[in-house]
Scaffold this motif. Structure first.
Motif, short mmCIF file in Angstrom:
data_model
loop_
_atom_site.label_atom_id
_atom_site.label_comp_id
_atom_site.label_asym_id
_atom_site.label_seq_id
_atom_site.Cartn_x
_atom_site.Cartn_y
_atom_site.Cartn_z
N ARG A 92 0.87 -1.13 0.13
CA ARG A 92 0.04 0.07 0.09
C ARG A 92 0.90 1.31 0.04
NH1 ARG A 92 -2.78 0.44 4.68
NH2 ARG A 92 -1.64 -1.38 5.66
N ALA A 93 2.05 0.97 0.29
CA ALA A 93 3.04 2.18 0.63
C ALA A 93 3.13 3.15 -0.70
CB ALA A 93 4.33 2.01 1.01
N SER A 94 3.11 2.26 -1.85
CA SER A 94 3.19 2.81 -3.39
C SER A 94 2.40 3.64 -3.40
CB SER A 94 3.29 1.68 -4.13
OG SER A 94 2.30 0.70 -4.13
N GLU A 95 1.16 3.48 -2.68
CA GLU A 95 -0.08 4.44 -3.04
C GLU A 95 -0.40 5.68 -2.14
OE1 GLU A 95 -3.57 1.76 -3.20
OE2 GLU A 95 -2.65 0.47 -4.40
N ARG A 96 0.70 5.77 -1.18
CA ARG A 96 0.63 6.92 -0.38
C ARG A 96 0.18 8.18 -0.64
NH1 ARG A 96 5.35 5.40 2.44
NH2 ARG A 96 4.68 4.45 4.11
N GLU A 97 0.66 8.41 -1.84
CA GLU A 97 0.60 9.78 -2.53
C GLU A 97 -0.81 10.21 -2.75
OE1 GLU A 97 2.32 12.21 -6.50
OE2 GLU A 97 3.30 10.43 -5.51
N LYS A 98 -1.50 9.26 -2.95
CA LYS A 98 -2.85 9.23 -3.18
C LYS A 98 -3.75 10.37 -2.19
CE LYS A 98 -3.20 6.19 -6.71
NZ LYS A 98 -3.03 4.69 -6.81
N ASN A 99 -3.45 10.03 -0.81
CA ASN A 99 -4.30 10.39 0.12
C ASN A 99 -3.74 11.17 0.99
OD1 ASN A 99 -2.73 8.72 1.65
ND2 ASN A 99 -4.34 7.21 2.42
N SER A 100 -2.51 11.78 0.71
CA SER A 100 -1.92 12.73 1.76
C SER A 100 -1.71 14.07 1.50
CB SER A 100 -0.49 11.99 2.28
OG SER A 100 -0.20 11.80 1.15
N GLU A 106 -4.55 9.20 11.69
CA GLU A 106 -4.45 10.07 10.67
C GLU A 106 -2.95 10.83 10.67
OE1 GLU A 106 -6.98 9.93 12.55
OE2 GLU A 106 -7.78 12.12 12.95
N TYR A 107 -2.52 10.88 11.76
CA TYR A 107 -1.05 11.51 12.04
C TYR A 107 0.03 10.73 11.75
CZ TYR A 107 -3.34 15.81 13.85
OH TYR A 107 -4.16 16.99 14.14
N LEU A 108 -0.28 9.53 11.81
CA LEU A 108 1.04 8.64 11.89
C LEU A 108 1.57 8.74 10.29
CD1 LEU A 108 -0.07 5.31 13.52
CD2 LEU A 108 1.74 7.02 14.54
N THR A 109 0.79 8.81 9.28
CA THR A 109 1.42 8.90 8.05
C THR A 109 2.31 10.15 7.96
OG1 THR A 109 -0.55 7.86 7.12
CG2 THR A 109 0.88 8.89 5.60
N ASP A 110 2.00 11.14 8.25
CA ASP A 110 2.77 12.32 8.48
C ASP A 110 4.14 12.33 9.29
OD1 ASP A 110 1.36 14.17 7.01
OD2 ASP A 110 0.94 15.57 8.52
N ILE A 111 3.74 11.66 10.56
CA ILE A 111 4.82 11.38 11.51
C ILE A 111 5.75 10.31 10.42
CG2 ILE A 111 5.78 9.99 13.57
CD1 ILE A 111 3.05 11.27 14.70
N TRP A 112 5.51 9.60 9.67
CA TRP A 112 6.19 8.30 9.41
C TRP A 112 6.92 9.33 8.14
CZ3 TRP A 112 6.54 7.75 3.86
CH2 TRP A 112 7.34 7.02 3.58
N PHE A 113 6.17 10.40 7.36
CA PHE A 113 7.00 10.81 6.43
C PHE A 113 8.03 11.70 6.91
CE2 PHE A 113 7.57 14.30 3.26
CZ PHE A 113 7.62 13.46 2.25
N TYR A 114 7.72 12.38 8.13
CA TYR A 114 8.89 13.36 8.48
C TYR A 114 10.13 12.46 9.16
CZ TYR A 114 6.05 17.59 8.13
OH TYR A 114 5.38 18.44 7.74
N MET A 115 9.64 11.28 9.69
CA MET A 115 11.01 10.40 10.19
C MET A 115 11.64 9.99 8.84
SD MET A 115 9.02 8.04 12.85
CE MET A 115 10.61 7.11 13.53
N ASP A 116 10.99 9.72 7.79
CA ASP A 116 11.70 9.08 6.68
C ASP A 116 12.43 10.18 6.24
OD1 ASP A 116 12.44 7.30 4.60
OD2 ASP A 116 10.90 8.10 3.26
N TYR A 117 12.09 11.48 6.03
CA TYR A 117 12.79 12.66 5.45
C TYR A 117 14.06 12.83 6.28
CZ TYR A 117 14.48 17.01 3.90
OH TYR A 117 15.38 18.15 3.53
N HIS A 118 13.79 12.97 7.83
CA HIS A 118 15.08 13.58 8.53
C HIS A 118 16.03 12.21 8.59
CE1 HIS A 118 14.29 17.49 9.56
NE2 HIS A 118 13.06 17.63 9.10
N LEU A 119 15.41 11.34 9.06
CA LEU A 119 16.49 10.11 9.13
C LEU A 119 17.22 9.43 8.00
CD1 LEU A 119 14.47 7.98 11.86
CD2 LEU A 119 16.13 9.51 12.49
#
Ligand code: B12
Ligand code: SF4
Length: 615
Positions: A476-484, A507-520
């Motif tokens: 499902r991660a490949s579809e992340r873009e669609k709903n965020s 609903e905040y977890l996807t954002d948190i995931w995204f920020y972790m991915d970017y920074h780490l």
């Protein structure tokens, strides 16, 4: 699980031997199995297969290692075996095809199965299935195989984990084997052939019309019995990595390198609540002899030209002495191949001595299983690790920069507060490893965490039917873009509204995931100065932008950044691709704005304040 199954309604308990004999005679009238055809179904059904992904070599193409083990065992009792890997056939044909319109996914595997059947004329067809997502494909292949008039047997992790649904949904499966079937499958054939008594039937369910007969005695192979070398001559070992990927570290090797897999241990010493390995393999670890493992590596290298292997183990580093002994034996025998541990290793075992021996024996990449940096969460999920052990492991890896060390992290555990997630981020930052593979908890059926969350009313008990994995080419991660839509424009801001002791809403977890991915993963590259690490990261980002996610704008930007740092200029095509992506995607526009990134940086070599000595 076997107990649970035999207690279920509709599953008979013990059966008279005569009744079982009669059933076997109905299935195999001649009581003489001489030939067995073993089949790997395509990973997914046609509807989920993307031609363009296969063309990019995005899909996995693993050797059917479990089937090759079974084949080796059957040959010992003089059964002829053929293995047909339909996943490989589909990928190969896709790769060779020039026209998507003419590419007929179902026709390819059906024709191949038909040809294999007519050429070999087996007395029994065995189909494997490892992943829940392969369920539909397993059903299609069994239904097709069922038309040929010989019994169809199934086995594998998915069959074991989801036996009731599998048998209800796949009426064409006559026989199902549970758990490790090294012995059970061979014994079954010997019972059919009247070489063993029916009382030797184990870990098997036989279908008789609407009835199901479970014969669930355990027959688990010992360390000695798992030391056989798989029947590699029945596989197309040198070819698999030409049409798909094996493991997570292929980007570190030249593209022409041949990959394969080896399993040295069965099971895991731990019992993490989100993992189903203990359910399948039982408690503890059984180890092959070192000599059988290294013999196998030698065969793969010398007879099949393999240059790299991925260990299939769940607990590769179990037993310090054996592990070091095995790595030293690889060096002593002068093996030239490299290896990776994509499945992950336990941090507590990553001592200086083990990691030095690993590096000397050809380790180029691995994942460290960490999941969380918060002691309470680690305790709750029964992860075998402490923050001290994670930091000590990181130190050991810093001494061996030729190893690309990546870390598995997870967020979204029940009761995990914002402060606990910050603990994970802080420990990860301190470790300063090369990559962090971050996932959101996805409770799998047949795991303790799934049962606990269902019991607490946190998730509905949907079983495996609706399980769709987050990661992987079909995830499902490949579809992340669609709903965020970004909730805020700064990493810390993403958390600001949430009190430290509060559990962030889903609903905040996807954002948190995204920020972790970017920074780490990405932002830290601005600080990277070690040439060997910059080279590894360039290869990693090439993999992301060329194979995994070609429209990943961060991968394009940071690949350009590292090119600028290492060679003083940026490939013009990279800038073009990034600009195109930003024009067409509001998702990436928003994120570039939030993180103050721009393709102009790549054009003029000015990275603002991001990179201390970028210019
Ligand atoms: C290697 C591995 C991978 C490899 C790929 C493996 C492959 N395609 O060959 C990679 C890294 C790609 C992978 C990825 C994932 N994996 Co994985 N993986 C494994 C692992 C560690 C080992 C598999 C293996 O080769 N075992 C060794 C061989 C010898 O065993 P085997 O094939 O099962 O065969 C034996 C028996 O099953 C039986 N048998 C098998 N077939 C047949 C057929 C017949 C006829 C008979 C009689 C018997 C029989 O006999 C064999 C000998 O005993 C297992 C854990 C485990 N211990 O099994 C997890 C496991 C299978 N993976 C799992 C998961 C969750 C994943 C991911 C979803 C992780 C993620 N979130 O991204 C992804 C999804 C994959 C995808 N395609 O997108 C789960 C499966 C859950 C499920 N029900 O689907 C497992 C069980 C681990 C866990 N965490 O619980 N994985
Ligand atoms: S350490 Fe890994 S393989 Fe072992 S139980 Fe935990 S998640 Fe599963």
């Amino acid at each position: 699980m076997l107990d649970k199954l035999s207690a279920r309604e509709g599953f008979a308990g013990h059966h008279e031997d005569q009744q079982t004999e009669a059933l076997l005679t109905r299935l195999f009238p001649s009581r003489d199995i001489k030939k067995v055809l073993l089949v790997t179904p395509p990973d997914v059904e046609a509807a989920f297969f993307r031609y363009e992904n296969a063309k990019r070599r995005r899909y996995s193409n693993y050797p059917p290692y479990g089937l090759a083990i079974l084949a080796g065992n059957l040959r010992e009792i003089d059964i002829a075996v053929k293995i047909t890997n339909l996943n490989h056939e589909v990928l190969k044909r896709c790769f060779e095809s020039n026209n998507e319109v003419e590419f007929d996914f179902d026709a390819i595997w059906k024709n191949k199965l038909e040809a294999a059947f007519h050429e070999f004329e087996p007395d029994l067809i065995g189909v494997t299935c490892m992943f829940t997502m392969t369920h539909g494909s397993l059903r299609n292949v069994c239904n097709d195989a069922g038309q040929y008039g010989v019994p169809v047997a199934i086995g594998g992790v998915h069959v074991t984990n989801d036996i009731e649904r599998v048998l209800a949904d796949i009426a064409s499966a006559d026989i199902a084997f549970l758990q490790e079937a090294d012995l059970a499958f061979r014994q079954f054939i010997q019972v059919v052939n009247r070489q063993l008594p029916v009382t030797d039937l184990a870990q098997v369910i036989i279908r008789d019309g609407k009835e199901l007969y479970p014969l669930l005695k355990e027959s688990k192979p010992t360390s000695e019995q798992i030391s056989n070398i798989p029947a590699f001559d029945l596989l197309e070992i040198p070819d698999y990595s030409s049409y798909g990927i094996i493991g997570s570290f292929y980007h570190l090797k030249p593209p022409e390198t041949r990959f394969s897999t080896v399993l040295s241990n069965r099971g895991c010493r731990a019992n993490c609540t989100f993992c189903s390995v203990a359910y399948f393999n039982g408690r503890g670890v059984r180890q092959r002899t070192i000599s059988s493992v290294v013999d196998e590596l030698e065969i793969l290298q010398n007879e099949y030209g393999i240059g790299h292997i991925m260990w299939l183990d769940d607990d590769l580093l179990k037993d310090h002495k054996r592990t070091v002994g095995m790595f030293e034996e690889m060096v002593r025998r002068g093996l030239r191949l490299t290896w990776d541990a994509t499945n992950g290793v336990i941090a507590a075992s990553c001592t200086d001595e083990v990691i030095s021996a690993a590096a000397a024996s050809g380790c180029i990449g691995l994942h460290i299983g960490m999941e969380s940096g918060n002691p309470a969460i680690l305790h709750q999920i029964k992860k075998p690790g402490t923050v001290d052990k994670f930091l000590a492991a990181a130190e050991a890896f810093h001494k061996h920069p030729q190893i690309f060390a990546s870390v598995f992290l997870m967020i979204g555990f029940p009761g995990e507060t914002k402060a606990m997630i910050f603990d994970t981020i802080n420990v990860a930052r301190q470790m300063d490893m090369d990559w962090y593979s971050i996932g959101q908890l996805q409770p799998l059926p047949n795991t303790p965490i799934y049962d606990a969350m269902v019991a607490q009313g946190l998730i509905p008990d949907v079983g495996s039917k609706q399980t769709r994995f987050m990661n992987g080419p079909h995830g499902r991660a490949s579809e992340r873009e669609k709903n965020s839509k970004l909730a805020s424009s700064d990493f810390e801001d993403a958390f600001a509204a949430i009190p430290a002791d509060q559990v962030p809403a889903a609903e905040y977890l996807t954002d948190i995931w995204f920020y972790m991915d970017y920074h780490l993963n990405f932002h830290r590259l601005f600080r990277e100065v070690r040439p060997i690490k910059m080279d590894q990261q360039i290869k990693k980002l090439r993999k992301v932008s060329d194979i995994l996610l070609p429209d990943h704008a961060f991968a394009l930007y940071f690949l350009g950044y590292l090119q600028h740092r290492t060679q003083g200029n940026v490939e013009p095509d990279l800038v073009r691709r990034l600009e195109k992506q930003l024009v067409s995607s509001s998702y990436w526009q928003e994120r570039f704005k939030a993180f103050k990134l721009s393709p102009d940086h790549l054009k003029n070599g000015d990275f603002n304040s991001h990179a201390p000595s970028a210019a």
